[in-house]
Each structure stands twice: as C-alpha cells, then as structure tokens.
Design a protein around this motif. Structure first.
Motif, PDB file in Angstrom:
ATOM      1  N   LEU A   1       0.826  -1.201   0.000  1.00 12.60           N
ATOM      2  CA  LEU A   1       0.000   0.000   0.000  1.00 12.60           C
ATOM      3  C   LEU A   1       0.862   1.252   0.000  1.00 12.60           C
ATOM      4  O   LEU A   1       0.358   2.371  -0.005  1.00 12.60           O
ATOM      5  N   HIS A   2       2.163   1.051   0.010  1.00 13.29           N
ATOM      6  CA  HIS A   2       3.169   2.104  -0.065  1.00 13.29           C
ATOM      7  C   HIS A   2       4.360   1.492  -0.789  1.00 13.29           C
ATOM      8  O   HIS A   2       4.618   0.286  -0.653  1.00 13.29           O
ATOM      9  N   PRO A   3       5.090   2.262  -1.574  1.00 12.60           N
ATOM     10  CA  PRO A   3       6.187   1.680  -2.354  1.00 12.60           C
ATOM     11  C   PRO A   3       7.257   0.963  -1.541  1.00 12.60           C
ATOM     12  O   PRO A   3       7.994   0.142  -2.098  1.00 12.60           O
ATOM     13  N   ASP A   4       7.329   1.229  -0.243  1.00 15.69           N
ATOM     14  CA  ASP A   4       8.416   0.668   0.551  1.00 15.69           C
ATOM     15  C   ASP A   4       7.988  -0.387   1.566  1.00 15.69           C
ATOM     16  O   ASP A   4       8.815  -0.854   2.339  1.00 15.69           O
ATOM     17  N   THR A   5       6.704  -0.756   1.584  1.00 12.63           N
ATOM     18  CA  THR A   5       6.250  -1.729   2.574  1.00 12.63           C
ATOM     19  C   THR A   5       5.401  -2.808   1.928  1.00 12.63           C
ATOM     20  O   THR A   5       4.774  -2.597   0.892  1.00 12.63           O
ATOM     21  N   VAL A   6       5.371  -3.974   2.562  1.00 13.80           N
ATOM     22  CA  VAL A   6       4.474  -5.043   2.159  1.00 13.80           C
ATOM     23  C   VAL A   6       3.744  -5.510   3.413  1.00 13.80           C
ATOM     24  O   VAL A   6       4.362  -5.736   4.460  1.00 13.80           O
ATOM     25  N   TRP A   7       2.417  -5.603   3.293  1.00 13.12           N
ATOM     26  CA  TRP A   7       1.581  -6.014   4.411  1.00 13.12           C
ATOM     27  C   TRP A   7       1.163  -7.468   4.249  1.00 13.12           C
ATOM     28  O   TRP A   7       0.794  -7.909   3.161  1.00 13.12           O
ATOM     29  N   MET A   8       1.189  -8.193   5.348  1.00 12.01           N
ATOM     30  CA  MET A   8       0.677  -9.560   5.389  1.00 12.01           C
ATOM     31  C   MET A   8       0.234  -9.851   6.813  1.00 12.01           C
ATOM     32  O   MET A   8       0.500  -9.062   7.741  1.00 12.01           O
ATOM     33  N   SER A   9      -0.443 -10.971   7.008  1.00 18.06           N
ATOM     34  CA  SER A   9      -0.875 -11.313   8.359  1.00 18.06           C
ATOM     35  C   SER A   9       0.320 -11.731   9.208  1.00 18.06           C
ATOM     36  O   SER A   9       1.387 -12.087   8.699  1.00 18.06           O
ATOM     37  N   ALA A  10       0.122 -11.690  10.521  1.00 17.92           N
ATOM     38  CA  ALA A  10       1.184 -12.139  11.425  1.00 17.92           C
ATOM     39  C   ALA A  10       1.468 -13.623  11.233  1.00 17.92           C
ATOM     40  O   ALA A  10       2.616 -14.068  11.375  1.00 17.92           O
ATOM     41  N   THR A  11       0.451 -14.408  10.890  1.00 17.76           N
ATOM     42  CA  THR A  11       0.662 -15.819  10.582  1.00 17.76           C
ATOM     43  C   THR A  11       1.638 -15.964   9.425  1.00 17.76           C
ATOM     44  O   THR A  11       2.576 -16.767   9.463  1.00 17.76           O
ATOM     45  N   ALA A  12       1.412 -15.176   8.375  1.00 16.18           N
ATOM     46  CA  ALA A  12       2.296 -15.211   7.205  1.00 16.18           C
ATOM     47  C   ALA A  12       3.693 -14.706   7.553  1.00 16.18           C
ATOM     48  O   ALA A  12       4.703 -15.286   7.121  1.00 16.18           O
ATOM     49  N   ASP A  13       3.745 -13.642   8.321  1.00 15.60           N
ATOM     50  CA  ASP A  13       5.029 -13.064   8.716  1.00 15.60           C
ATOM     51  C   ASP A  13       5.874 -14.085   9.470  1.00 15.60           C
ATOM     52  O   ASP A  13       7.074 -14.249   9.206  1.00 15.60           O
ATOM     53  N   ARG A  14       5.260 -14.806  10.389  1.00 20.06           N
ATOM     54  CA  ARG A  14       5.995 -15.809  11.163  1.00 20.06           C
ATOM     55  C   ARG A  14       6.473 -16.963  10.283  1.00 20.06           C
ATOM     56  O   ARG A  14       7.501 -17.592  10.573  1.00 20.06           O
ATOM     57  N   ALA A  15       5.721 -17.235   9.213  1.00 17.15           N
ATOM     58  CA  ALA A  15       6.068 -18.366   8.351  1.00 17.15           C
ATOM     59  C   ALA A  15       7.137 -18.025   7.317  1.00 17.15           C
ATOM     60  O   ALA A  15       7.699 -18.937   6.696  1.00 17.15           O
ATOM     61  N   LEU A  16       7.429 -16.746   7.120  1.00 15.13           N
ATOM     62  CA  LEU A  16       8.415 -16.355   6.106  1.00 15.13           C
ATOM     63  C   LEU A  16       9.779 -16.962   6.419  1.00 15.13           C
ATOM     64  O   LEU A  16      10.276 -16.864   7.541  1.00 15.13           O
ATOM     65  N   SER A  17      10.373 -17.558   5.429  1.00 16.20           N
ATOM     66  CA  SER A  17      11.733 -18.060   5.589  1.00 16.20           C
ATOM     67  C   SER A  17      12.703 -16.892   5.627  1.00 16.20           C
ATOM     68  O   SER A  17      12.390 -15.775   5.189  1.00 16.20           O
ATOM     69  N   GLU A  18      13.883 -17.136   6.137  1.00 10.60           N
ATOM     70  CA  GLU A  18      14.904 -16.084   6.148  1.00 10.60           C
ATOM     71  C   GLU A  18      15.249 -15.651   4.730  1.00 10.60           C
ATOM     72  O   GLU A  18      15.494 -14.472   4.469  1.00 10.60           O
ATOM     73  N   ALA A  19      15.229 -16.600   3.805  1.00 11.74           N
ATOM     74  CA  ALA A  19      15.536 -16.260   2.413  1.00 11.74           C
ATOM     75  C   ALA A  19      14.468 -15.351   1.822  1.00 11.74           C
ATOM     76  O   ALA A  19      14.783 -14.380   1.117  1.00 11.74           O
ATOM     77  N   SER A  20      13.201 -15.634   2.102  1.00  6.92           N
ATOM     78  CA  SER A  20      12.123 -14.792   1.585  1.00  6.92           C
ATOM     79  C   SER A  20      12.169 -13.409   2.204  1.00  6.92           C
ATOM     80  O   SER A  20      12.000 -12.389   1.514  1.00  6.92           O
ATOM     81  N   ARG A  21      12.428 -13.352   3.506  1.00  8.45           N
ATOM     82  CA  ARG A  21      12.499 -12.051   4.183  1.00  8.45           C
ATOM     83  C   ARG A  21      13.667 -11.229   3.644  1.00  8.45           C
ATOM     84  O   ARG A  21      13.541 -10.023   3.408  1.00  8.45           O
ATOM     85  N   ALA A  22      14.798 -11.881   3.415  1.00  9.88           N
ATOM     86  CA  ALA A  22      15.964 -11.171   2.882  1.00  9.88           C
ATOM     87  C   ALA A  22      15.691 -10.684   1.464  1.00  9.88           C
ATOM     88  O   ALA A  22      16.101  -9.579   1.081  1.00  9.88           O
TER      89      ALA A  22
END
Length: 313
Positions: free
Chosen positions: A260-281
C-alpha cells in the motif's frame, strides 16, 4: 491483449513502461466482520476455510479493528458496516474494486468502481449493497461498471492480480473466474495486457498464490499454479525480485500480501511468522519492510490480509 500465450505476454510485458498509473493505492476500504461465521457455500471450493467450530466472531472483530488502525498509519482507510446475511463480506476485494485510467488514456482516465460477479449466492448478495456503490458514485464521483448481473464469474482482485504501474493483469482461472469473466475484467480495468492461466487443482483465487508488489517485485507460490512454466515466465518480468514461496509459506497466507506504499508489504502475522529467512531477505533486497497484523481469527474464513483490503485508485 488478453491471452494464454505466455511468450507473447512476456514479450509485451517487458516492453511496458511503468507509466500506466500509480503503483499503489491512494486509500483503502474494508468491510467489518459483522455476522462473521462459516459460509457453507464458499467452503465448497475454498480449501483454506476452517470448520465452523474454529470461528470466533469477537476475536475476528477485534483483529479487524486493529487492521484498520494499522493500515491507517500509511493511508486513509474507510470501513463499511458488515451484514450478518453476508458472512464473507469481510473480503470485499472480490466484489468491489476501483480503476483509474485505461490502455488508451493512461492514469488520467476516469475513475470507476467495478462490481464483480461472484460464484456463490451468499456472496452475490454483497454486490447488491447500495451504500458502497453510493459512496463511490455520489461521494467520490466514480463511474460504475457493474459486472454482477452478467453470467460469467469474475471475482475481481481475488482472481486477477494487477501490476498497476504497467497495466498488466495475471488472471488465474478456476471455479471463481472463467475466460469470459477474465475478458470482462480485462476490459473493465482497462488493462494493457492480461495473461490467463490455470490455477492448480484446489486453488480458488490467484491472490493466494501471487502478489505483485508496487510494480517491481512478485511473491509466487509455485505449487498454486497448474503449470510451472507459468511461474517461471512471470518471474522473468520481476527478476531479480521474483520471490518463490514454499508450500508452508503459501499455507500460512504469505502469498496473500499487498503493498500500500512503495516501501512496505503487508501480510498477516501468521504469514510473517512463516516467512523463511531467504524470503524475508529477498523482500528487504527489493526495498520492502514487512508489516503485519494478527488475523488468525479472520483466516478461519479462508482468506487473509490482502483479501480484506479494497484499494482506492
């Protein structure tokens, strides 16, 4: 261009400039989870839905209010009242969407509200709401394109992931959208080009397995597509920021994300916790900060954060 020809679409997409319109919305709208509960019709083709006993209406309502507060830190957010007769209405992006500009006039074209055709009668009732229609038409001056009365299913930005910066659409076909419905959405949004492809058996919406982020990155869930070649083709458009998610990340709704802004991505906390380190990086490398809100109660209904958000362009 509306096509199943992946090579032709990719060739066109590579030549499409980021000048179609804003990459992210100027505002958002939600619908409160009043009457939140299991919609049995929707459950027939949504494998992500929980059993009725898992629904907690009070918790869903509290989480939804927190979602609005959180999103309001980035852009204006309007929340419409829910309706106990439409328990799925918490996911308005399938029914209502907006567009500004078209393939000929670009970003300066007229603003319009698009009303989708839902598969199930319980969701078709949502399209009949006069308050949302009047808000856009009378208060904001948007024209209206009503697809809800024609016969071909087209569940808007559930079925159609859109690159707003380039005017490109990615339409996954399933029980929730057929080819004729894809044509109607392509025309209503005024897109330059739309690629049609089959979702994997059991997948109901594209926005669970694909998210285009601010026109410069994509989250892709390969096991949500019928053909792996489609995934690789879409990835070429957003390389080097095409991020492939695992089955576990998909199941946690990490693909149901939105910028919703060029510099951020929103997702649920469930999704956030499931993100791999590679995906987050990879998201960080693409210039995105992950922001999340706890939505586990709402996720019982088979959708997550992106499904809750109607975008105002």
């Amino acid at each position: 261009m509306l096509t199943r020809d992946t090579a032709a679409f990719i060739d066109f997409a590579r030549r499409s400039a980021h000048d179609f319109g804003p990459a992210t919305a100027s505002a958002a709208f939600l619908v409160a989870p009043d009457g939140f509960g299991l919609a049995t019709e929707s459950a027939t083709d949504n494998r992500y839905m929980a059993e009725a006993a898992a629904f907690d209406a009070a918790r869903a309502s509290a989480q939804h209010r927190e979602l609005q507060r959180a999103l309001s830190s980035e852009l204006p957010v309007v929340c419409f009242a829910g309706d106990p007769s439409t328990p799925d209405a918490v996911f308005p992006n399938n029914v209502f969407a907006t567009a500004r500009g078209d393939a000929h006039s670009g970003a300066q074209g007229s603003a319009r509200l698009i009303v989708g055709r839902m598969r199930h009668p319980v969701r078709q009732r949502e399209a009949m709401r006069p308050d949302i229609r009047r808000f856009f038409h009378e208060s904001l001056g948007y024209a209206e394109i009503d697809l809800s009365t024609q016969t071909h299913v087209c569940e808007l930005t559930g079925a159609l992931a859109i690159d707003r910066a380039r005017g490109l659409g990615f339409c996954g076909l399933s029980e929730r959208c057929d080819e004729a419905g894809a044509r109607r959405m392509h025309d209503a949004f005024g897109l330059r080009a739309t690629l049609m492809f089959d979702l994997a058996p059991g997948e109901y919406h594209t926005n669970v397995v694909l998210a285009v982020l601010a026109g410069r990155a994509a989250l892709l869930c390969p096991d949500g597509f019928a053909d792996a070649a489609t995934v690789e083709a879409i990835a070429t458009i957003y390389a080097p920021h095409a991020i492939r998610l695992s089955s576990a990340e998909r199941s946690a709704f990490a693909g149901n994300a939105i910028s919703l802004h060029p510099d951020t991505v929103w997702m649920s906390a469930t999704a956030d916790r499931a993100l791999s380190e590679a995906s987050r990086a990879a998201l960080a490398t693409a210039g995105f900060t992950v922001r999340s809100v706890e939505l586990d109660a709402i996720e019982a209904a088979g959708g997550s954060l992106r499904c809750c958000i109607g975008e105002v362009f």
